[in-house]
Write a protein that holds these residues in place. Structure first.
Motif, mmCIF file in Angstrom:
data_model
loop_
_atom_site.group_PDB
_atom_site.id
_atom_site.type_symbol
_atom_site.label_atom_id
_atom_site.label_comp_id
_atom_site.label_asym_id
_atom_site.label_seq_id
_atom_site.Cartn_x
_atom_site.Cartn_y
_atom_site.Cartn_z
ATOM 1 N N THR A 42 0.829 -1.201 0.000
ATOM 2 C CA THR A 42 0.000 0.000 0.000
ATOM 3 C C THR A 42 0.865 1.253 0.000
ATOM 4 O OG1 THR A 42 -0.098 0.142 2.415
ATOM 5 C CG2 THR A 42 -1.762 -1.242 1.323
ATOM 6 N N SER A 81 -7.571 8.299 7.266
ATOM 7 C CA SER A 81 -7.676 8.798 5.898
ATOM 8 C C SER A 81 -8.820 8.099 5.185
ATOM 9 C CB SER A 81 -6.353 8.570 5.147
ATOM 10 O OG SER A 81 -6.246 7.221 4.724
ATOM 11 N N LYS A 83 -8.565 5.911 2.966
ATOM 12 C CA LYS A 83 -8.230 4.510 2.695
ATOM 13 C C LYS A 83 -7.722 3.754 3.919
ATOM 14 C CE LYS A 83 -6.830 5.386 -2.108
ATOM 15 N NZ LYS A 83 -5.681 5.360 -3.055
ATOM 16 N N LEU A 114 2.109 11.051 1.686
ATOM 17 C CA LEU A 114 0.692 10.761 1.478
ATOM 18 C C LEU A 114 0.017 11.868 0.665
ATOM 19 C CD1 LEU A 114 -0.260 9.356 5.013
ATOM 20 C CD2 LEU A 114 0.119 8.068 2.898
ATOM 21 N N GLU A 119 -3.490 11.377 -1.089
ATOM 22 C CA GLU A 119 -4.230 10.796 0.025
ATOM 23 C C GLU A 119 -4.764 11.886 0.946
ATOM 24 O OE1 GLU A 119 -6.002 7.709 1.885
ATOM 25 O OE2 GLU A 119 -4.786 7.579 0.078
#
Length: 263
Positions: A42, A81, A83, A114, A119
């Motif tokens: 990820t 976040s 995700k 991020l 993100e």
């Protein structure tokens, strides 16, 4: 130097403008992501690994390893976040107080990474947690989503992510503007609290200290309060940050307890 080497290895132009900011470093890293690798990882895992490596201070000292060490002091970044949700924990070998400057660099670079990868997240402060003693490496290998390690100043440092839906405890406005109230059902019995807890005396609108910070709130106390019709205790408004620490410690200590019982 490592960034320049990585850039050269990926045939990046040598005349790029020089920008040493954390955001620029992470943008460069994100361009070098190997999305075709056999192991699918990820963005959070990649960012944790790269931020750790960029922040370490190399030393000629003999490396002190984390393996088989009992760790209780850790640092925690709460990840919230679109995700990812959970606790990103950092532990260091042979240390009681973790290097805060080092951890701050890791956090800045991780958040920059991020952002560079689009993100959206809540930028939370780091929390210093006191957990039950555990063989951190073995625990993380068995319970965490990922474990990344490096060496900082001769001490091995490990970063592990424990995914969970973050508990955002509902705090309600109390009778006084400087106080908030918390439901008894949101307090864990027989556990140390990280903030002062008060009882509100409605008759004279006063607050009586019930459980001081760093003291145990016992299950029998909660039961007696409930029997008397008390549904909430009260804490100072500025203690809301300590509540995050309290929730993180309770969640992680429960995981440690479960892990140790399996062993």
């Amino acid at each position: 130097e490592d960034l320049k080497k990585n850039a050269s290895d990926n045939n990046k132009p040598s005349d790029d403008p020089i920008d040493d900011s954390p955001e620029a470093e992470q943008i460069k890293i994100s361009r070098n992501l190997n999305l075709g690798s056999e192991k699918k990882i990820t963005i959070l895992e990649k960012g944790s690994m790269e931020s750790l490596e960029l922040s370490i201070r190399k030393s000629k000292l003999k490396t002190v390893e984390l393996k088989d060490e009992k760790i209780s002091n850790v640092s925690c970044i709460v990840i919230e976040s679109s995700k990812f949700s959970g606790y990103l924990i950092t532990a260091m070998a042979k240390t009681i107080v973790i290097d805060e400057n080092f951890l701050n660099l890791v956090k800045i670079r991780l958040f920059a990474f991020l952002r560079a990868n689009g993100e959206e997240f809540n930028e939370n402060d780091s929390l210093n947690l006191k957990l039950q003693e555990v063989d951190f490496e073995e625990w993380a290998l068995n319970e965490a989503e990922f474990l990344k390690k490096s060496v900082h100043d001769g001490n091995e440092v490990a970063m592990a992510f424990f995914p969970t839906l973050i508990k955002n405890t509902l705090l309600e406005q109390s009778a006084h503007i400087s106080m908030m109230k918390i439901s008894l059902t949101d307090l864990k019995e027989d556990t140390i609290v990280e903030f002062d807890l008060y009882i509100h005396l409605e008759r004279n609108n006063k607050y009586l200290l019930y459980t001081p910070e760093k003291s145990i709130l016992f299950g029998e106390q909660i039961k007696r309060l409930q029997e008397k019709g008390v549904t909430h205790l009260h804490l100072r408004v500025e203690s809301s940050e300590s509540l995050k620490k309290y929730n993180a410690q309770n969640y992680l200590n429960d995981k440690i307890k479960s892990f140790n019982s399996k062993k």
